[in-house]
Structure formats: C-alpha cells, structure tokens
Design an enzyme around this catalytic site. Structure first.
Site, PDB file in Angstrom:
ATOM      1  N   THR A  28      55.108 -45.085  34.412  1.00  0.00           N
ATOM      2  CA  THR A  28      55.740 -45.041  35.729  1.00  0.00           C
ATOM      3  C   THR A  28      55.054 -44.073  36.680  1.00  0.00           C
ATOM      4  O   THR A  28      54.941 -44.332  37.879  1.00  0.00           O
ATOM      5  CB  THR A  28      57.213 -44.590  35.569  1.00  0.00           C
ATOM      6  OG1 THR A  28      57.860 -45.524  34.714  1.00  0.00           O
ATOM      7  CG2 THR A  28      57.943 -44.555  36.889  1.00  0.00           C
ATOM      8  N   ASP A  71      51.919 -50.143  30.554  1.00  0.00           N
ATOM      9  CA  ASP A  71      53.273 -49.663  30.295  1.00  0.00           C
ATOM     10  C   ASP A  71      53.246 -49.234  28.830  1.00  0.00           C
ATOM     11  O   ASP A  71      52.690 -49.940  27.978  1.00  0.00           O
ATOM     12  CB  ASP A  71      54.258 -50.831  30.501  1.00  0.00           C
ATOM     13  CG  ASP A  71      55.703 -50.390  30.398  1.00  0.00           C
ATOM     14  OD1 ASP A  71      56.405 -50.511  31.412  1.00  0.00           O
ATOM     15  OD2 ASP A  71      56.129 -49.946  29.316  1.00  0.00           O
TER      16      ASP A  71
HETATM   17  N1  ASP Z   1      58.251 -48.287  30.821  1.00  0.00           N
HETATM   18  C1  ASP Z   1      57.564 -47.096  31.250  1.00  0.00           C
HETATM   19  C2  ASP Z   1      56.554 -46.722  30.200  1.00  0.00           C
HETATM   20  O1  ASP Z   1      56.893 -46.183  29.170  1.00  0.00           O
HETATM   21  C3  ASP Z   1      58.524 -45.998  31.498  1.00  0.00           C
HETATM   22  C4  ASP Z   1      57.881 -44.711  31.905  1.00  0.00           C
HETATM   23  O2  ASP Z   1      56.732 -44.617  32.238  1.00  0.00           O
HETATM   24  O3  ASP Z   1      58.587 -43.721  31.916  1.00  0.00           O
HETATM   25  O4  ASP Z   1      55.382 -46.971  30.382  1.00  0.00           O
END
Ligand code: ASP
Length: 353
Positions: A28, A71
C-alpha cells in the site's frame, strides 16, 4: 526478476554518514490513485517529491525497486530468496530498509531472519496502512524512521544488527511479529517479546533485548525453502476424514499444528492415531498455540500430553509465521529427519528463547 535502480546522495558534497539500500517490493505504501481511482504502484524515482525530508539525511541511498511491485499477498518463497540475494549482493552497505505490504510482512521478516544469520546489520521492514500520497498517511513516518534506525551507529557499529519490523513508532524483532490490525495504524504486535526500540521525540533503543552483533559469525546464506508444509488449525468439530487426507498426504513433510491455549488438542483416539501415523512416516509436527501470548507447554494438560507422547514437538512461544517459515527453511537445509527434529526446537535467531 527485473529491477529499477536509483541512487540518491543526500549528503553531497559531504561524505555520507552511512549507506542504505532501500528495497521497494510493493504494498500500500507506494500506491497512488490512477485516473479511475484505483490504487496502482507509483514510480519510485519520485520518492523525493513525496518525502522531501529524506534530503535532510546525510546518507547515500541506493533504491532498488521491483519492476512490477507486488501486493504482499502474492509474495512467495521465491521473493524471499530474491530479497535475500539482493541484500547479500550489497552486504557492504551499512543498513537495509525493505518496503513491503503489511499482509505478509511478518512471514518475510521471519524468512529473512533465518536466511541472513551472520549479516550483523540492520534489516528493517516497513510499509504503511495508507498510501504515501494520502495526506494522513503513516508511510512518511514509517519510512523516515526506518531509514534512521537502519543508519544508526554507535562507535562506528550498527545499533541494531538483526531483521526487524518498524511500524507505528515501534521496532519489533521481525520473527516475533504478527499482523494484528487491518484498519488502525498499529498493525503489528510482538506479544511474547519486548520492542527493540520506541520512537518518540528520540528513538529509545532497548539494547538489552537486541541480538548482539557476533563478528565471529559471518553470513551463512541459505536461500531455499521447502514448500511441502501446511498449517493445520484445530477447531471444535474438526473432521476426521479431512484430517486424514492432510496428514496422510505424501507431499506433506512438515506441519504446524495450531492448537488451543498452551498446546491442547482433542484426545479422540482417531486424532491421536492420525498424528502418530504421520510422525511414524517422518512428517515433522510442531505444536504452536493459537493464542497471541504465552507458550506451548506439552504435558501441562492431559489434552497435550498425548501429543507429546506420540512425538509432536513443542514450538514454545514461536508465532505461526516464524514457525512455518522456519520449518520450510530447515526442511530444505537439514540432511536428515533427526537433524530437522533437533534444529526446529532450537533458536536460530531469537524467534524463541
Ligand atoms: N494488501 C497490501 C499488501 O500487503 C496491504 C498493505 O500493504 O498494507 O501488500
């Protein structure tokens, strides 16, 4: 795997105080909204535009960004191996910061901790709950403090010399952490081990609880992980036939058995018999608690005594994340079943006491 590389010298014309390798894998933190409002990875070459205060550090920063940021739900042991190789190939740097999605950060931190035993340098994973482009983002503080910790030295030596997660003002040992929160900023906890540092007005290091630098030990780099493992979580009503299919599956060489409380499981004879059969077939079974805090103490209750008697090993206070990655790591690095049984219950790098 394709990378982009970028060098930022924030010390120039003075010599840098430290050199930092910043590895951007995705998550993110590095997302921006495209014209349709969808979160997509941003071009890391623009990092200084988003975090201009990076320029105030007197550092040499080399940024390596995955060409296709991911991700962290898509992270696999191959990615751990790639990250480990990048660090090993830059072992002359003073410190390392890995930007990673939060979802599987605890697994990556655990895996790297085993791979990088003997590196004797700070490897700090961080990320964010909100993208760097959002005004209320936690990305800026997390990244800046992670860089500060990775470059912190005392008498010319790194203050931290282990793999950690820095998030929401606390520095935690990587292989002791779990993601516990998906909405608030305090995403990680290390219930069974104190924070290595807390960042307030100053960064307050708790040196007594850190792994000590061991100059005698040099980097023993092992990068292979055996994926023939499974996590089996016990719950009331767990089905005999399904348990049988999992435990008798020829592909399975190691099982993290997530039990209740201090290591308790049903005493039904079919269950104990299935476990015994798997162990007789040289499947390693490690007992790890579903509780966030406390530890497995096989034999404390009747409901764990039988597990011990048929050869289930106690994971003590290990987290599931640290346990499954350790099992994968040791399965691929031990030559025999008896070596695996000996090593799984000993600490590799602070994941258990
Ligand atoms: N779905 C994302 C990831 O783990 C969530 C984040 O970055 O916090 O890549």
């Amino acid at each position: 795997m394709e990378y982009r590389e970028l060098r930022i010298d924030t010390a120039s014309p003075n010599p840098p105080l430290a050199s930092i390798l910043l590895l951007y894998t995705g998550g993110t933190m590095g997302m921006v909204k495209d014209d349709k409002g969808i979160l997509v990875p941003f071009n890391f070459e623009h990092i200084l535009e988003y975090i201009p205060s990076l320029k105030t550090f007197e550092l040499e920063i080399k940024v390596i960004a995955f060409e296709k940021p991911i991700d962290s739900s898509n992270v696999s042991p191959d990615h751990w191996s790639i990250m480990g190789h990048i660090i090993k190939d830059h072992a002359e740097f003073d410190g390392f910061v890995i930007l990673h999605g939060t979802d599987t950060m605890a697994y990556t931190a655990s895996a790297l901790s085993y791979m990088l035993v003997g590196l004797n340098k700070p490897v700090i994973l961080t990320g964010a709950q909100l993208p760097i482009t959002v005004p209320r983002t936690d990305a800026r503080e997390n990244l800046i403090t992670a860089i500060e910790i990775a470059s912190a030295k005392e008498n010319g030596k790194p203050i931290v010399s282990e793999v950690c997660i820095y998030f929401d003002s606390v520095l935690l040992r990587g292989n002791r952490t779990r993601k516990v929160e998906s909405m608030h900023f305090d995403a990680f906890e290390s219930e069974n081990y104190p924070p290595l540092a807390e960042a307030g007005i100053v960064i307050d290091y708790n040196k007594k609880v850190m792994l000590q630098m061991n100059k005698e030990k040099s980097l023993t780099f092992n990068h292979l992980f055996d994926e023939r493992v499974v996590i089996l979580k016990i719950f009331p009503g767990i089905n005999k036939h399904i348990v049988h299919r999992i435990l008798s599956c020829k592909e399975v060489k190691g099982i993290v058995l997530e039990t209740y409380g201090s290591g308790n499981a049903p005493t039904a004879s079919w269950f104990i018999e299935e476990i015994k059969q798997a162990i007789d077939n040289e499947v390693l079974i490690l007992n790890v608690s579903q509780c966030l805090g406390g530890e497995v103490m096989q034999g404390r209750y009747e409901t764990s005594k039988q597990l011990e008697e048929v050869g289930v090993l106690s994971g003590g206070e290990i987290t599931t994340e640290a346990a499954i990655t350790k099992l994968m790591f040791l399965l691929s690095n031990c030559k025999t079943y008896s070596e695996l049984k000996q090593k799984i219950v000993l600490p590799l790098c602070g994941e258990i006491n």
